[in-house]
Each structure stands twice: as structure tokens, then as C-alpha cells.
Write a protein that holds these residues in place. Structure first.
Motif, short mmCIF file in Angstrom:
data_model
loop_
_atom_site.label_atom_id
_atom_site.label_comp_id
_atom_site.label_asym_id
_atom_site.label_seq_id
_atom_site.Cartn_x
_atom_site.Cartn_y
_atom_site.Cartn_z
N ALA A 1 -6.71 -2.30 -12.68
CA ALA A 1 -6.85 -1.67 -14.01
C ALA A 1 -8.15 -2.12 -14.67
CB ALA A 1 -5.66 -2.04 -14.87
N SER A 2 -8.47 -3.40 -14.51
CA SER A 2 -9.70 -3.94 -15.10
C SER A 2 -10.93 -3.30 -14.46
CB SER A 2 -9.73 -5.46 -14.91
OG SER A 2 -9.39 -5.79 -13.56
N HIS A 3 -10.82 -2.96 -13.19
CA HIS A 3 -11.93 -2.27 -12.50
C HIS A 3 -12.06 -0.85 -13.04
CE1 HIS A 3 -13.18 0.42 -9.04
NE2 HIS A 3 -14.26 -0.33 -9.22
N LEU A 4 -10.93 -0.17 -13.16
CA LEU A 4 -10.94 1.22 -13.65
C LEU A 4 -11.51 1.29 -15.06
CD1 LEU A 4 -9.93 4.11 -12.96
CD2 LEU A 4 -7.81 3.51 -14.17
N CYS A 5 -11.06 0.39 -15.92
CA CYS A 5 -11.57 0.36 -17.30
C CYS A 5 -13.06 0.05 -17.30
CB CYS A 5 -10.80 -0.67 -18.11
SG CYS A 5 -11.33 -0.81 -19.82
N GLY A 6 -13.48 -0.87 -16.43
CA GLY A 6 -14.91 -1.21 -16.31
C GLY A 6 -15.73 0.00 -15.87
N LEU A 7 -15.14 0.79 -14.97
CA LEU A 7 -15.82 2.03 -14.51
C LEU A 7 -16.03 2.97 -15.69
CD1 LEU A 7 -14.06 3.37 -11.26
CD2 LEU A 7 -16.41 2.52 -11.51
N LEU A 8 -14.95 3.15 -16.47
CA LEU A 8 -15.02 4.07 -17.62
C LEU A 8 -16.03 3.56 -18.65
CD1 LEU A 8 -11.18 4.74 -18.05
CD2 LEU A 8 -12.87 6.23 -16.97
N PHE A 9 -16.07 2.24 -18.87
CA PHE A 9 -17.05 1.67 -19.81
C PHE A 9 -18.47 1.94 -19.32
CE2 PHE A 9 -18.94 -1.01 -22.93
CZ PHE A 9 -20.05 -1.56 -22.30
N GLN A 10 -18.73 1.68 -18.04
CA GLN A 10 -20.08 1.87 -17.49
C GLN A 10 -20.49 3.34 -17.57
OE1 GLN A 10 -20.99 -0.81 -13.84
NE2 GLN A 10 -18.74 -0.83 -14.01
N ALA A 11 -19.53 4.23 -17.29
CA ALA A 11 -19.84 5.67 -17.37
C ALA A 11 -20.17 6.04 -18.82
CB ALA A 11 -18.64 6.48 -16.87
N ALA A 12 -19.40 5.50 -19.77
CA ALA A 12 -19.63 5.82 -21.19
C ALA A 12 -20.96 5.25 -21.67
CB ALA A 12 -18.49 5.27 -22.03
N ALA A 13 -21.32 4.05 -21.17
CA ALA A 13 -22.56 3.39 -21.60
C ALA A 13 -23.76 3.87 -20.78
CB ALA A 13 -22.41 1.87 -21.47
N GLY A 14 -23.49 4.55 -19.68
CA GLY A 14 -24.58 5.06 -18.82
C GLY A 14 -25.30 3.94 -18.09
N VAL A 15 -24.56 2.93 -17.65
CA VAL A 15 -25.18 1.80 -16.92
C VAL A 15 -24.38 1.46 -15.67
CG1 VAL A 15 -26.16 0.66 -18.96
CG2 VAL A 15 -23.80 0.14 -18.26
N LYS A 16 -24.99 0.72 -14.76
CA LYS A 16 -24.30 0.17 -13.58
C LYS A 16 -24.48 -1.33 -13.66
CE LYS A 16 -22.08 0.35 -9.70
NZ LYS A 16 -21.21 -0.71 -10.29
N LEU A 17 -23.39 -2.05 -13.78
CA LEU A 17 -23.45 -3.50 -13.99
C LEU A 17 -23.02 -4.28 -12.75
CD1 LEU A 17 -21.86 -3.59 -17.56
CD2 LEU A 17 -24.31 -3.73 -16.96
N GLN A 18 -23.31 -5.57 -12.77
CA GLN A 18 -22.89 -6.47 -11.68
C GLN A 18 -21.42 -6.81 -11.87
OE1 GLN A 18 -25.29 -10.00 -11.68
NE2 GLN A 18 -23.96 -11.03 -10.19
N GLU A 19 -20.58 -6.36 -10.98
CA GLU A 19 -19.14 -6.61 -11.11
C GLU A 19 -18.78 -7.87 -10.33
OE1 GLU A 19 -18.16 -1.83 -11.43
OE2 GLU A 19 -16.86 -3.12 -10.24
N VAL A 20 -17.93 -8.70 -10.94
CA VAL A 20 -17.49 -9.95 -10.30
C VAL A 20 -15.99 -9.85 -10.05
CG1 VAL A 20 -17.39 -12.46 -10.51
CG2 VAL A 20 -19.28 -11.20 -11.59
N PRO A 21 -15.59 -9.60 -8.79
CA PRO A 21 -14.15 -9.42 -8.51
C PRO A 21 -13.38 -10.73 -8.35
CG PRO A 21 -15.43 -9.05 -6.52
CD PRO A 21 -16.43 -9.38 -7.61
N TYR A 22 -12.14 -10.73 -8.87
CA TYR A 22 -11.21 -11.85 -8.73
C TYR A 22 -9.94 -11.32 -8.09
CZ TYR A 22 -14.07 -14.59 -12.03
OH TYR A 22 -15.10 -15.27 -12.64
N GLN A 23 -9.00 -12.21 -7.82
CA GLN A 23 -7.73 -11.81 -7.24
C GLN A 23 -6.75 -11.33 -8.30
OE1 GLN A 23 -7.55 -11.49 -4.13
NE2 GLN A 23 -8.03 -13.31 -2.96
N GLY A 24 -7.16 -11.46 -9.55
CA GLY A 24 -6.32 -11.06 -10.67
C GLY A 24 -7.07 -11.38 -11.95
N THR A 25 -6.64 -10.80 -13.07
CA THR A 25 -7.36 -11.12 -14.31
C THR A 25 -6.88 -12.42 -14.93
OG1 THR A 25 -5.87 -9.64 -15.51
CG2 THR A 25 -8.04 -8.75 -14.88
N GLY A 26 -5.83 -13.01 -14.35
CA GLY A 26 -5.46 -14.36 -14.79
C GLY A 26 -6.63 -15.32 -14.58
N PRO A 27 -7.08 -15.48 -13.32
CA PRO A 27 -8.24 -16.37 -13.08
C PRO A 27 -9.54 -15.86 -13.70
CG PRO A 27 -7.47 -15.31 -11.04
CD PRO A 27 -6.42 -15.09 -12.07
N ALA A 28 -9.68 -14.53 -13.82
CA ALA A 28 -10.91 -14.00 -14.43
C ALA A 28 -10.99 -14.41 -15.90
CB ALA A 28 -10.93 -12.47 -14.31
#
Ligand code: MLT
Length: 335
Positions: A172-199
Motif C-alpha cells: 500500500a505504501s508503494h502504491l500511495c508513493g506511486l500516486l504521489f510521484q505521478a501527482a508531483a510529476g517526479v521519479k524518486l529513489q524508493e527504499v523498500p522494507y519488509q513492512g512499514t513497521g521497520p520503515a
């Protein structure tokens, strides 16, 4: 604390298989014998312990176990945005003793992963929807931008250096990040974790700049001032976060997403077991203690009419179609 590694996923895979094997040994198929449940039920959570999906699962596990007159074990299986756990439950013994808690990620996975290894509508029976959690756009406290509009301008000017955390492709955090980047018109450096608990732990520690995450994970850190919150991704403000504006109020109305969750069992699971699990879920969602816990974390149980296997299946079908287009337009593929 950084991200995904293939060896960890393989290790996780072995653990779940063992649980499934044990139930086989008992040689009993409680559900068909009408004695369901006559052994522990395992609910598999596709992300790290302590994160939002784990939190929601542990909220309902106990009242469900009480309603079933049995015991429920929650098992975290991390990896690949939740698809590792889903793949394992899809091939688990269809006896009612292995259940999957998954979210919107179940509907985005078919569009993101070419060789997914399972088909959500074919390989699973739906048990019922659980809740739909708003998301928040949050950042480390030392991060310069003060508002969502500032954040948008800042990431445009610093796209190469800003880090955006998520829980893997399809989360879900990836999907929301995608929507944010599309809305802002940018491509950002994504840092993946095994869950948003550790993130979130790393965000509080200042090791990543910002992320989108569910209120069931962020409410505590926001109200404690450990992270800054720019907006909630729903049309209305969230009662537990009255000072946090909506994305529409903050100037990014196109960033609308909330994270629906549901329970699944392998296809072929006896209808008796599905009926009992769905009944126990409805009981748990009507439990005042569950309602209160969810409200404190910015969400609520779904309406009883939506907590049925049929309503869940219809929602899954519609969401697979909806997100296939969004993901195709975003031009994102995991593999
Ligand atoms: C989690 O429980 O870690 C989240 O649901 C991950 C995500 O989908 O962003």
C-alpha cells in the motif's frame, strides 16, 4: 536497517510450510467432519510484525478465536510486497486452518508481477472485508518541507536525493508513493522494507525522508511529534488526527487512496469453515473493544454487509480492474 534480501524470503517460506505440514499429520479434516476448528488456525500476515497489517490482524484474532472456540496464531511472512505470503497460502492445504490477511496489495499484484504464481480470484476463497484504513504522508522531523505543497516543490528540486520508503512493490505504501510521484510529476529513489513497521522506525530515526503509511501505524508517532504529517489521503479528515489536512485541502486532490483489508483461505476450503470464519469475523468487527481500538488508530470496521465472502469477492474483482489501469498508466512493473 535496510531492505529486502532474497535469502530472508526463502527462510520465511520454510517456516510456513512446516506449520501446514503439522496440520496434515493430524490426518483430521475438522471442517468436513463438522468439528471445525479442532486445531490451531494460523493467520498469515504478509508484512513485518508491529506494522499496520499486523496491528489490524492482532486486533481481530483474539475475538475471532473466542467466537470459534479455538486458538489463532498470527504468523508474519515478509517479502515482495506481500506476494510471498499470498503465494504460500494459495498452495496451503485447503482445510480452514491457514488464513491470509491481505489488503489492497492483493488487487495490485496481478498488474505488477508478471509471474505472480497465484491468481487472487482463482486460488483463494474470500472470507470477508475487515477495515479500510486511511493513509498519511509523513516525514522525518528534520525534513525541510513544512506543507504538502512545499514537499511537492522540494522533491521536484531534489528528485535525485530525496528518499521515499515503502514496504516493497505492491505494498500500500508503494502504491500511495506511486500516486504521489505521478501527482508531483517526479521519479524518486524508493527504499523498500519488509513492512512499514521497520520503515517507520527508520523514519523516526531520520534515515529516510518520507513515506505514505496507514494511520494504524502512524497515528501514535504523529501525535507524539516523532514524525511530521503533511496530509491524510481521504476526502474527510481523520478523527484521531484532527489537525492533519486532507490531500484536497493541502492542494493534491488526486492523491486519494485508502487501504482495504480482507481475509482469504485457499480455494477448495470447505464452505463450512469459510462460513464459520466469516461469522467469527463479523462477531469480532462488532466487538466494542475492536471498534474502540480501530477508532483510536483512525479507522473503523467495515459495515456488516461488506464483511461477507460475496461482498469481499465483488470488491476484489472491482479493485483488480481499477488498479490495473492506474498501474499500466504509471508504467510500473515488478518483474
Ligand atoms: C505493513 O503492514 O507493513 C503494510 O501494510 C505495508 C504496506 O502495504 O505498505
Amino acid at each position: 536497517m535496510r531492505p529486502n534480501t532474497v535469502p530472508r524470503m526463502i527462510a520465511a517460506f520454510a517456516a510456513v510450510s512446516l506449520v501446514a505440514a503439522c496440520s496434515g499429520e493430524n490426518g483430521t479434516d475438522g471442517a468436513s467432519a463438522g468439528g471445525y476448528p479442532d486445531q490451531n488456525i494460523t493467520i498469515v500476515v504478509p508484512f513485518s510484525a508491529g506494522g499496520p497489517t499486523d496491528t489490524v490482524t492482532r486486533m481481530i484474532a483474539e475475538p475471532m478465536a473466542a467466537a470459534l472456540g479455538g486458538k489463532i496464531v498470527v504468523q508474519n511472512v515478509e517479502g515482495a510486497g506481500g506476494t510471498v505470503a499470498a503465494g504460500q497460502v494459495a498452495t496451503a492445504r485447503p482445510d480452514g486452518y491457514t488464513v491470509l490477511m491481505h489488503h489492497i496489495g492483493m488487487s495490485t499484484a496481478p498488474a505488477l508481477y508478471k509471474d505472480l504464481g497465484f491468481q487472487p480470484l482463482e486460488d483463494f476463497a474470500t472470507v470477508g472485508l475487515v477495515t479500510e484504513v486511511p493513509m498519511t504522508v509523513v516525514a522525518r522531523t528534520g525534513f525541510a518541507p513544512a506543507t504538502l505543497a512545499d514537499l511537492t516543490a522540494y522533491v521536484k528540486a531534489n528528485a535525485g536525493t530525496v528518499t521515499l520508503a515503502n514496504a516493497g512493490i505492491g505494498a500500500a505504501s508503494h502504491l500511495c508513493g506511486l500516486l504521489f510521484q505521478a501527482a508531483a510529476g517526479v521519479k524518486l529513489q524508493e527504499v523498500p522494507y519488509q513492512g512499514t513497521g521497520p520503515a517507520l522506525t527508520d523514519l523516526v530515526g531520520g534515515q529516510v525522508d518520507f513515506m505514505c503509511d496507514q494511520t494504524t501505524n502512524t497515528t501514535g508517532q504523529i501525535t507524539a511529534g516523532k514524525v511530521k504529517a503533511y496530509a491524510v489521503t481521504t476526502p474527510e479528515r481523520v478523527k484521531s488526527l484532527p489537525d492533519v489536512p486532507t490531500t484536497t485541502e493541502a492542494g493534491m486532490p488526486q492523491l486519494q487512496v485508502s487501504v482495504w483489508h480482507g481475509l482469504y483461505v485457499p480455494a477448495g476450503t470447505p464452505p463450512e469453515a469459510v462460513r464459520k470464519l466469516s461469522g467469527a469475523l463479523a462477531t469480532a468487527l462488532a466487538d466494542p473493544a475492536v471498534v474502540d481500538q480501530m477508532a483510536k488508530l483512525g479507522t473503523a470496521p467495515v459495515a456488516a454487509a461488506d464483511a461477507t465472502p460475496e461482498a469481499h469477492r465483488a470488491h476484489l474483482q472491482e479493485q483488480i480492474t481499477t488498479w490495473a489501469k492506474v498501474i499500466a498508466d504509471a508504467g510500473v512493473q515488478a518483474s
